[in-house]
Structures are given as C-alpha cells and as structure tokens.
Scaffold this active site. Sequence first.
Site, PDB file in Angstrom:
ATOM      1  CB  SER A 169       5.699  -1.850   6.090  1.00 27.51           C
ATOM      2  OG  SER A 169       6.334  -2.096   7.325  1.00 27.51           O
ATOM      3  CB  ALA A 171       3.324  -6.704   1.173  1.00 27.58           C
ATOM      4  CG  ASP A 172       2.034  -4.821   6.293  1.00 27.22           C
ATOM      5  OD1 ASP A 172       1.236  -5.768   6.323  1.00 27.22           O
ATOM      6  OD2 ASP A 172       3.097  -4.817   6.922  1.00 27.22           O
ATOM      7  CE1 TYR A 173       1.799   2.480   5.497  1.00 26.38           C
ATOM      8  CE2 TYR A 173       3.867   1.318   5.160  1.00 26.38           C
ATOM      9  CZ  TYR A 173       3.087   2.167   5.906  1.00 26.38           C
ATOM     10  OH  TYR A 173       3.581   2.711   7.068  1.00 26.38           O
ATOM     11  N   GLY A 176      -3.390  -2.596   2.211  1.00 27.45           N
ATOM     12  CA  GLY A 176      -4.319  -1.633   2.800  1.00 27.45           C
ATOM     13  C   GLY A 176      -5.081  -0.867   1.731  1.00 27.45           C
TER      14      GLY A 176
END
Length: 400
Positions: A169, A171-173, A176
């Site tokens: 995850s 890239a998600d963080y 964000g």
Amino acid sequence: MERRPPLADVRVIDAATFIAAPFSAAIMSEFGAEVIKVEQPGKGDPLRNFGTHTARGDTYCWLSEARNKKSVTLDLRKPEGAELFRQLVTQADVLCENFRPGTLERWGLGLESLHALNPRLVVLRISGYGQTGPYRDRPGFARIAHAFGGLAHLTGMPGGPPLTPGSTSLADYISGLYGLVGVMMALRERERSGLGQAIDLALYEPVLRLLDELAPAYASAGVTRGRLGLGTSNACPHGHFQTADGRWVAIACTSDKMWARLAALMQRSDLAEPETYGTAVRRIADNSFIDGLVGAWVGQHSRDEVIQACIKGEVPCAAVNTIEDIFADPHYRARENLVSMHDEAAGEVVVPAAFPRLSDTPGRVASPGPVLGSANEEVLGGILGLDQEALSALRAKGVI
C-alpha cells in the site's frame, strides 16, 4: 493561552475508500478536523475487511486508518442519498473522494454542481491515473501505481524479478500525503480568494516524484537504472549487510568522510586514501569489492556489536527492524511513536501516533475506526436536522 488544534474549524467529508484519500482525511482528523466518513449502507468501506480481523468483525487496518472519524451511511446512487450528500457538502470545507473519474458526475454530484452549492469547497480527487489522459478510466491500486510509476522496476536483486517495495500500500500512503499537501495549499489560498478548488492526483504521480535523478538522467544521457539489490547507484557502501547472528543492519556512507570512519573501524584506513577508494566515484566504480569488504566485516560480529561499533565510530547504522523490534525499542517508547486505544469489542488497539510532532498544538489519536453508521444520528440528525421518523424512513428505503 490554550491554543486550539490547527484544523479545529475544518469539516471534512471522506467519501473515499481504502487508503489514499482516506489517509489524507485521517491526518486532518489527528490535528482537529471533524471528519465525516460517508460509507455504503450495509457494506461500508472495503478497508473494513482488509487485513487481520478483530473480535469486532472489522480489521486492525480499519481501526488504525479510520481513526477519529464519524461513520455515516449514505447510498449516493439513490436520489435521497445524493440529496443528503449535497446538504452535507454545503456545510463542509473539504471533500475527499477516489471514485473512478466520471462516477460522481453520473450521480449528479460532479465538481461543478458541488461548487455551485458551496464555492468554498476544496475537493481532493485521487484516482489510479488522474482525471485526464488516455488512461483515466482504468482502475488503479497501489501495486499498479508502483509498476506504472517506475518503482517496482527498481525493486529486487539484479537479474531477478521486480518485487513489492515494502508495503503493498506504499503508493496509497504517499498519495495520501501528497493529497494532504494539496488540501492544505488550497485551504491557504482560499483564505485570500474565498474560493475552493479541486486537487487532481493520480496514484502513480507521487511514486514518479520520488525517483530522484531517474528522469533527468534518462533525458540527458539515456540512462535506464535497473534493480540494484542491497545497494544503490549513488553512494557506496550504502546498503544492508547480514551479521554473524543472522540479523541485518543498514549502513549508509553518503560521504567520503563517513567512509573514512567506517574504514578506520574495519582497520582498513588505507582504503580511504585518495589514491585508493577515498572518493565516492572510485567506490561506486568498484562497489562489489567495497560491499564485499563491509559485508565480511559485518559478518564477523553480532548485530548489536556492529551497531555499537558504528555508534562509537560515528558511522550511520541501524538495525533492520521487524515490528517486534520496533515494539521493544526504547527510542520508539521515549518518543511515544505508538499509542494505545481501547475499543469495547476489539480491546486494546495499538497504532502509530500522529505525526509530525507540533510543539504547541500536537495531533492526537482519540478513537479507533468507527462502527458502520454509528454517527448517523449525530450527523444526519444533529447537522442536517433530520428527526427520528425521517431517519427511520431512510433506513427502510436502504438510503442509510
């Protein structure tokens, strides 16, 4: 004088799912923003089922990443749900969403209509490939962003397959965080103009931004970096080395001075002379020899012995920590990097603290991810003024 949290007067609607845009909202909640999490009735955010399940039925990932939020259920595909959403928008400062481009528009909730209702609204839009471009309609997740953004190609051993860069995850963080930066800048600009705006962010774009010199090096010299394994192309020695007790340490000599210190520790100061390996250019050109030398020295000592020697010699070094190591480390405890919350069903929940640390108005983690729809009465009743009869009718129709 007691100072209020920095975002105490900001109301955020989090209509996104999984991690990227919700992570932006979570950080805002840590610093005082009221975050209203809008979820699908009956199902909720898929993040509720992502990871290790708790006794409460949802997961630790949900309890951690949906921290401090208020859960409201609304079916935005139904006219009544869309109308309630519009009413919430009129009383919000920020909207976070990560639907595929065009989805909100199909529901009559596009950017133009939302800004017509609330010109001050800041809208964070995170999607796989962004709101424009030939790939805008393609689905995207963090793993896809790692691949498309160029990071997965760099991860792994030379000649081996591309690997997951740590967390699936990541890239998600990162997105964000970039999304949050965009929101903060838009709120700052709103103080001057009085108007909101949209932030368009593709999941792969922050990944691309973190690839140091790859773009200019390719554009100017045609250099295409491949997988480098335990080291790096910009410094040497600069990698991970296994100790005599089977554990690992990271050593980073990013300057000639650092290398001279490490060479002295290894009793090989002769290798720090200008005519041998005293310059980074020479070390990088013969990195296999240098890394082999350091690896042999590290391999003769336990992890703690290596770390203590490097501390004494002022060489940057750290253990390659497991989460068990992190929980036992006194530095993590001293800085209170992990905080504990209590949930009636899940029990004690330990999560990362709120970062960064502000001296006078620090962030806080007040509550774990909420039970689905637990704030329906507080938000729909308290903010929008719906009475119990209206709420019951909406429940019967499946709108909430």
